[in-house]
Design a protein around this motif. Sequence first.
Motif, short mmCIF file in Angstrom:
data_model
loop_
_atom_site.label_atom_id
_atom_site.label_comp_id
_atom_site.label_asym_id
_atom_site.label_seq_id
_atom_site.Cartn_x
_atom_site.Cartn_y
_atom_site.Cartn_z
N THR A 149 0.83 -1.20 0.00
CA THR A 149 0.00 0.00 0.00
C THR A 149 0.87 1.25 0.00
OG1 THR A 149 -0.10 0.08 2.42
CG2 THR A 149 -1.77 -1.25 1.29
N ALA A 150 0.20 2.39 -0.22
CA ALA A 150 0.92 3.66 -0.18
C ALA A 150 1.48 3.92 1.21
CB ALA A 150 -0.02 4.80 -0.61
N LYS A 151 0.75 3.47 2.24
CA LYS A 151 1.22 3.66 3.62
C LYS A 151 2.51 2.88 3.84
CE LYS A 151 0.71 5.22 7.81
NZ LYS A 151 0.83 6.67 8.11
N ASP A 152 2.62 1.68 3.28
CA ASP A 152 3.84 0.88 3.43
C ASP A 152 5.04 1.61 2.81
OD1 ASP A 152 2.34 -1.07 4.66
OD2 ASP A 152 2.06 -2.24 2.81
N SER A 153 4.84 2.17 1.64
CA SER A 153 5.95 2.87 0.97
C SER A 153 6.34 4.13 1.75
CB SER A 153 5.58 3.23 -0.46
OG SER A 153 4.45 4.10 -0.49
N GLU A 154 5.35 4.80 2.33
CA GLU A 154 5.66 5.98 3.14
C GLU A 154 6.42 5.60 4.40
OE1 GLU A 154 1.97 7.89 3.85
OE2 GLU A 154 1.68 8.53 1.76
N ASN A 155 6.05 4.48 5.02
CA ASN A 155 6.79 4.01 6.21
C ASN A 155 8.23 3.67 5.86
OD1 ASN A 155 4.55 4.29 7.86
ND2 ASN A 155 3.92 2.15 7.65
N SER A 156 8.41 3.06 4.67
CA SER A 156 9.77 2.72 4.25
C SER A 156 10.61 3.97 4.04
CB SER A 156 9.72 1.90 2.97
OG SER A 156 11.01 1.54 2.52
N LEU A 157 10.02 5.01 3.44
CA LEU A 157 10.77 6.25 3.23
C LEU A 157 11.02 6.97 4.56
CD1 LEU A 157 11.79 7.40 0.52
CD2 LEU A 157 10.03 9.15 0.72
N ALA A 158 10.07 6.87 5.50
CA ALA A 158 10.28 7.46 6.82
C ALA A 158 11.43 6.78 7.54
CB ALA A 158 9.00 7.36 7.64
N GLU A 159 11.55 5.46 7.36
CA GLU A 159 12.68 4.75 7.96
C GLU A 159 14.00 5.18 7.30
OE1 GLU A 159 12.66 0.38 9.19
OE2 GLU A 159 13.79 0.33 7.32
N LEU A 160 13.97 5.39 5.98
CA LEU A 160 15.17 5.88 5.30
C LEU A 160 15.56 7.26 5.81
CD1 LEU A 160 17.18 5.19 2.98
CD2 LEU A 160 15.71 6.52 1.47
N ALA A 161 14.56 8.10 6.11
CA ALA A 161 14.85 9.42 6.67
C ALA A 161 15.51 9.30 8.04
CB ALA A 161 13.57 10.25 6.77
N ALA A 162 15.03 8.34 8.86
CA ALA A 162 15.65 8.12 10.18
C ALA A 162 17.09 7.62 10.03
CB ALA A 162 14.82 7.13 10.98
N LEU A 163 17.32 6.77 9.04
CA LEU A 163 18.69 6.31 8.79
C LEU A 163 19.58 7.47 8.36
CD1 LEU A 163 17.91 3.00 6.83
CD2 LEU A 163 19.03 3.14 9.06
N ALA A 164 19.07 8.33 7.49
CA ALA A 164 19.86 9.47 7.02
C ALA A 164 20.20 10.41 8.18
CB ALA A 164 19.10 10.22 5.92
N GLU A 165 19.23 10.66 9.06
CA GLU A 165 19.50 11.52 10.21
C GLU A 165 20.51 10.88 11.16
OE1 GLU A 165 15.70 12.24 11.88
OE2 GLU A 165 15.06 13.64 10.31
N THR A 166 20.45 9.56 11.30
CA THR A 166 21.44 8.86 12.13
C THR A 166 22.84 9.04 11.56
OG1 THR A 166 19.78 7.21 12.77
CG2 THR A 166 22.10 6.62 13.08
N ALA A 167 22.95 9.09 10.23
CA ALA A 167 24.25 9.27 9.59
C ALA A 167 24.71 10.72 9.61
CB ALA A 167 24.20 8.77 8.14
N GLY A 168 23.87 11.63 10.09
CA GLY A 168 24.27 13.03 10.20
C GLY A 168 23.77 13.92 9.09
N ALA A 169 22.71 13.51 8.39
CA ALA A 169 22.20 14.30 7.26
C ALA A 169 21.00 15.13 7.66
CB ALA A 169 21.83 13.37 6.10
N LEU A 170 20.75 16.16 6.89
CA LEU A 170 19.56 16.98 7.03
C LEU A 170 18.64 16.64 5.85
CD1 LEU A 170 17.91 19.30 8.26
CD2 LEU A 170 19.23 20.88 6.82
#
Length: 494
Positions: A88-109
Motif C-alpha cells: 500500500t501507499a502507507k507501506d511505501s511511506e513508512n519505508s521512506l520514513a525509515e530511510l529518513a531516520a537512517l539518514a538523520e542517524t548518519a548526520g544528514a539533514l
Amino acid sequence: MTSSSSPSQDNKRSYPEGLRADALMEEDVAWSLDTDGERDGDQFDRSERAALRRVAGLSTELEDVTEVEYRQLRLERVVLVGVWTSGTAKDSENSLAELAALAETAGALVLDGVIQRRDKPDAATFIGSGKAMELRDIVLETGADTVICDGELGPGQLIALEDVVKVKVIDRTALILDIFAQHAKSREGKAQVALAQMQYMLPRLRGWGQSLSRQMGGGKGGGLATRGPGETKIETDRRRIREKMAKMRREIAEMKTGREIKRQERKRHKVPSVAIAGYTNAGKSSLLNRLTGAGVLVENSLFATLDPTVRRAETPSGRLYTLADTVGFVRHLPHHLVEAFRSTMEEVGESDLILHVVDGSHPAPEEQLAAVREVIRDVGATGVPEIVVINKADAADPLTLQRLLRNEKYSIAVSARTGQGIEELLALIDTELPRPSVEVEVLVPYTHGQLVARAHADGDVISEEHTAEGTLLKARVHEELAADLAPYVPAPLV
C-alpha cells in the motif's frame, strides 16, 4: 557650478610624505558610526573572517573527481527517493520514513522525499529518465547536495542518475554501511564493517583520466621490451581490494575462534544461552540492562550498539544462563552485512532461546517481525524456540498490543523503561529454557558435597533432605552428572 563633496573628502587632511602612514592609521582608528557605518558594513571577528562559509547551491563535488568511491560519505543536505512497487501507499511511506531516520542517524539533514509508483525500478536510472529530470529540479530548488535512493542500485544506475541530477547519489546499502562504520567500536566490529564496505565497493569502482591509464607490460628489461598492455590503475585498485578482503576474512576467522572457545566452555558447563534479537531501536539494549544491569549504551538512535554483549543472568528459581545482545536488524538489511556479521549472528543460531524484541509503538510492528525472521532464517536459527517480547508497552496503542498478543502464540508485553512485565518475562524465560533430561533420586554422602553443588548449578533440584547418612536429593540433571551420581542411588528395600 558648485560641486558636492563627500564627508571623507571634507575630512581629508594634508600630511608630509613621512607622516602619511601614521595619518592612515589615525583614520582607521578614528572610526565613527556617522562617517564610517555605511562604508564598512557588517563587522566580523578575526576568526569569522578567516572561517570557510558554505554557499548553498554551488557544489561541484562531481566535477574533476577521479576516485569517488574512496571518499567518506559526507551527507549534509539530502533528498530521498523511493520506488513503490508493491503493498500500500502507507507501506511505501513508512519505508521512506525509515530511510529518513537512517539518514538523520548518519548526520544528514533531510530536505524532501518523493515516491514513484512503478511495477519495478527502472534499469537505467532507478526512477526513469523523465522522473530523474523532475528530481533534478527538486535538487536545485532545495539546494541539496546528495540524493539517497531507497533500494540497492547497481553501478550503472548510480552513474546514470548522477549524470542527470548532477549531485552525489547513494543507495540504502551505502547509507547503512556508513552508519555501521560510525558505530562500530570493537576490533571485530570494525573488521566486519570494513569487509562489508569493500564487498560493496568492489563492483562499483570507476575512474577517469589517469585511472584508466596502463602500467608498462611484462618483458625483460622494460622500455621497449613490453609484451602486454599491463594493468590499468582501476584494475590495480581492484586487486588490492581483493587482497585486503582476503586478509580481513582471515582476521575475522581468527576472532571467531576465540568466541567459539567461550561458547564451547559455556556448553561444557551446561549453561543455557538466551539471545536477544530484534529490529534496530526496538529496545534490545534497554531490555538487557533491565534484566541483568549490564550498563550497555542506550540511545534513541538506529544501530546505536553493534558489538554483541554477553552477560550472566539468573532465573527466579536460581538457574544460571547467559543473555546475549546482538546487532539490530532492519528491513532490506544489505546482504554484505549479513555475510560479514554472520559469525556474530551465530550467537542467535547457537542459543537455546531467542527473545525477539519488537517495538510495540511502531506504526507497523508486523513488518519488523517479518524482517527480523527473514534474517534469522538466513543464519539458520529457525529451529530455536522464540518468545516475542513486545517492548515499549507504556507508549504503544492498546489495540496494537492486543493484536500482537493474539497473533503471536508465545508473546508478552513489557516496558524496559518502566519495568512493566519484566517479572513475568523472567518467569517465562525460566519456563522455556531447556531442562535437564534425566531425573535421579540419590543419597549423596557428605564427603561428596561437590556433586550436590553441581546439581544445584547445572540441574533442576526438585527436593533436598539432609539425613544421617547424607543428602537425599531428587533432581533433574544432565546425562554426564547422572552418570557421576549413579553409584549413590539407594538400594531398593527388600
